[in-house]
Design a protein around this motif. Structure first.
Motif, PDB file in Angstrom:
ATOM      1  N   GLU A  14      44.582  53.207 -22.593  1.00 52.12           N
ATOM      2  CA  GLU A  14      45.223  52.786 -21.335  1.00 52.12           C
ATOM      3  C   GLU A  14      44.180  52.570 -20.238  1.00 52.12           C
ATOM      4  OE1 GLU A  14      48.129  55.733 -20.503  1.00 52.12           O
ATOM      5  OE2 GLU A  14      49.386  55.208 -22.219  1.00 52.12           O
ATOM      6  N   ARG A  15      43.125  53.402 -20.247  1.00 53.42           N
ATOM      7  CA  ARG A  15      42.058  53.248 -19.256  1.00 53.42           C
ATOM      8  C   ARG A  15      41.310  51.926 -19.487  1.00 53.42           C
ATOM      9  NH1 ARG A  15      40.345  57.901 -19.801  1.00 53.42           N
ATOM     10  NH2 ARG A  15      38.604  57.588 -21.245  1.00 53.42           N
ATOM     11  N   GLY A  72      43.333  49.042 -18.300  1.00 52.73           N
ATOM     12  CA  GLY A  72      43.259  48.943 -16.838  1.00 52.73           C
ATOM     13  C   GLY A  72      41.996  48.247 -16.387  1.00 52.73           C
ATOM     14  N   PHE A  94      42.332  44.615 -16.998  1.00 49.97           N
ATOM     15  CA  PHE A  94      43.210  43.975 -16.010  1.00 49.97           C
ATOM     16  C   PHE A  94      42.438  43.654 -14.728  1.00 49.97           C
ATOM     17  CE2 PHE A  94      46.263  44.191 -12.476  1.00 49.97           C
ATOM     18  CZ  PHE A  94      47.154  43.211 -12.879  1.00 49.97           C
ATOM     19  N   ARG A  95      41.530  44.569 -14.320  1.00 52.99           N
ATOM     20  CA  ARG A  95      40.765  44.372 -13.086  1.00 52.99           C
ATOM     21  C   ARG A  95      39.586  43.433 -13.289  1.00 52.99           C
ATOM     22  NH1 ARG A  95      41.519  49.932 -13.141  1.00 52.99           N
ATOM     23  NH2 ARG A  95      39.339  50.282 -13.723  1.00 52.99           N
TER      24      ARG A  95
END
Length: 594
Positions: A178-179, A182, A185-186
């Motif tokens: 999940e990290r 993230g 995504f950024r």
């Protein structure tokens, strides 16, 4: 769009919408199925006389106004399914019409009416290259094939991503994943895969294997789709590719095993009351699919007369196990729908009696064939005289294929599996030689020469054959490969080549066994032609393996075949334009060719 030929030879029309090389790979099997040919303006009922992977011959009423080149929807009445066909030829008789039809490649449709296994099998037997796209709602997936074999798959679903698969496989914890998602995504320029490598969760040397695993899992997941649109884009190539460790046939089998029971029942419902027959088509019979024990047992119960419903009444397996086994076997086309109309059984070579299916007799027959393999000619292996015509060879081949098919005899004693694998592979190799006029002439010439010199034993290089006695029962392909490595390191190249060849016979899905045999045969005097055959086979198994292509190119340099060498090294550089060995080989090949 498929091209069409129309020919008439000696009063017997014959044509096909499939290329000639495809026709050679397919065999017609006598089987009767009720059908209807339909267009918007007409509907005609009849039945099949025989079928193949690409089409059928139909018997139809006298007054049918068929025209070669027209397309119809052919409805299988009992199956309640339809395929698109093209009329190839029409032969009008006083009492009826016989017509030849060829399946038109299904380029688009819905998975609700055309199951995925049918689409993949059709691409496989036609050896097509391109992209097979799937859309269901917002989900988009693609399977890329080269010469019919799956080489890459993509999906826009997070569930199918490499990171999600590693979480499900226990190789990555969900918090870390999940990290990384993230961060992706950024920083959209960094993929999750690149982040897995960058942060040490995945090693570079393991990336190809991980991508192969992801590709296989994406394909298997599609077998759970009971609806969704599909379309095939001919010739489209993937952005990259992987070497899968399993065949397309095995992916079909594994995908059906994973599908929900609801999906399995949807596939089986239309065929539950139709007799099931073991395939007689070697194109299907020789797929070397890995079956489970219950699937082998069910395959052994199929007799050409019993339907799925009837099997359920006499099979001791739970209904879910039985139905999934039948779905797997029909999905891999190891068993087919409809009653086979078989010719009289071949008689036993030694006694003249019909083959027995009793366990002790079967084991004795296998033992006898296995002991004598290195003493028999190709004709003796099939049990026919040297004067046998093509029809008799084919009939004998089908009979031997059934007699020695490993999956039909899985309940025999220990060691018989290895023996059957050797015999089964050799029967295939023998027929490949004798069914090709040029190869057969060369083989007969060699055979006659050896007989004139009163030489006994193996008759040489017309087809790969064991030069010594068959391998010891119980040795696996990996055992053979290791023994070959031992002999190779001791520079006993002739013995090493035989071990590698036996490994390839026992496990013909692994390109490395063919590669090892070909590379080693290059060191054995007067075996370059055979070395080429094995190296070509390794490239066929793994077409993007530059190591295999480089060795094949070196063989052509050694044989001073400049044009072939140029083409081979060009293939290397298409795959890896910076390959230093490939560049040197290409320059050497160009000098040789000029």
């Amino acid at each position: 769009m498929e091209t069409v030929e129309q020919q008439t030879t000696g009063g017997h029309p014959s044509a096909t919408a499939a290329p000639r090389q495809e026709r050679r790979r397919s065999r017609r099997i006598r089987r009767r199925l009720e059908v209807k040919l339909e267009t918007e303006r007409t509907s005609v009922a009849g039945h099949t006389l025989d079928v193949s992977s690409f089409g059928a011959r139909l018997l139809l009423p006298k007054a049918v106004p068929l025209v070669a080149g027209e397309r119809y929807g052919m409805i299988f009445t009992e199956l309640k399914s339809v395929v698109n066909v093209q009329i190839i030829w029409v032969n009008r008789q006083p009492e009826h019409v016989v017509a030849g039809v060829c399946k038109v490649l299904t380029r688009e449709g819905n998975l609700g009416t055309t199951p995925l296994h049918e689409i993949l099998f059709e691409l496989m037997v036609r050896q097509r290259t391109g992209e097979l796209k799937f859309i269901r709602g917002a989900a988009h997936k693609s399977i890329f094939v080269r010469n019919g074999e799956i080489i890459w798959a993509t999906s826009d679903q997070e569930f199918d991503s490499l990171g999600a698969l590693m979480v499900r496989d226990g190789r990555l914890d969900s918090a870390t994943y999940e990290r990384l998602v993230g961060i992706n995504f950024r920083q959209s320029e960094k993929t999750v895969e690149s982040l897995l490598l960058e942060r040490g969760h995945l090693k570079a040397k393991d990336l190809e294997e991980a991508e192969a695993f992801r590709t296989a899992e994406t394909v298997k997941g599609l077998f759970g789709w009971s609806e969704g649109e599909f379309m095939f884009d001919d010739g489209r190539r993937p952005p990259q590719f992987v070497t899968l460790r399993t065949s397309t046939s095995n992916l079909i089998v594994e995908g059906i095993r994973r599908a929900s029971m609801e999906r399995v029942n949807e596939i089986l419902e239309p065929i539950k009351d139709i007799p099931l027959s073991v395939s007689l088509d070697p194109l299907r019979l020789f797929q070397q699919v890995s079956l489970k024990d219950e699937e082998k047992t069910v395959m052994g119960m199929v007799d050409g007369k019993t339907s799925l419903t009837a099997l359920g009444q006499k099979c001791t397996y739970p209904q879910e196990v039985l139905r999934r086994a039948v779905a797997v076997l029909t999905g891999a086309y190891l068993i087919e729908l409809g009653e086979s109309i078989e010719e009289d059984a071949e008689t036993d070579l030694e006694s003249g009696a019909e083959p027995s299916n009793e366990k002790g007799v079967v084991e004795a027959r296998i033992d006898q064939m296995y002991r004598r393999l290195h003493d028999l000619t190709h004709y003796e292996i099939l049990g026919v005289p040297q004067s046998a015509d093509g029809a008799r060879l084919k009939k004998a081949y089908y009979q031997k294929a059934r007699d020695f098919h490993p999956d039909l005899h899985h309940k025999l004693g220990k060691g018989y599996g290895s023996k059957l694998n050797v015999i089964f592979s050799l029967v295939n190799e023998v027929y490949e030689v004798l069914s090709d006029n040029d190869k057969r002439k060369k083989y007969d010439h060699t055979l006659d020469y050896l007989r004139s010199k009163r030489v006994t034993g193996s008759v040489g290089s017309a087809a790969p054959r064991p030069a010594t006695s068959p391998p010891e029962a119980g040795l696996s392909a990996e055992d053979m490969y290791r023994n070959g490595n031992t002999k190779y390191n001791a520079r006993d190249f002739a013995a090493a080549a035989e071990f590698y060849k036996n490994a390839a016979r026992l496990d013909p899905e692994k390109g490395v066994y063919f590669f090892a045999a070909g590379k080693t045969l290059m060191f054995v005097p007067k075996r370059l032609k055979e070395a080429e055959e094995y190296l070509l086979k390794s490239v066929e198994k793994e077409p993007f393996n530059t190591r295999y292509l480089l060795e094949l190119g070196n063989l052509y340099l050694k044989a001073r075949l400049g044009t072939r060498a140029v083409r081979t090294f060009e293939e290397v550089l298409k795959i890896d334009q910076n390959n230093a060995i490939g560049k040197k080989g290409y320059e050497a090949a160009k000098r040789l060719a000029t």
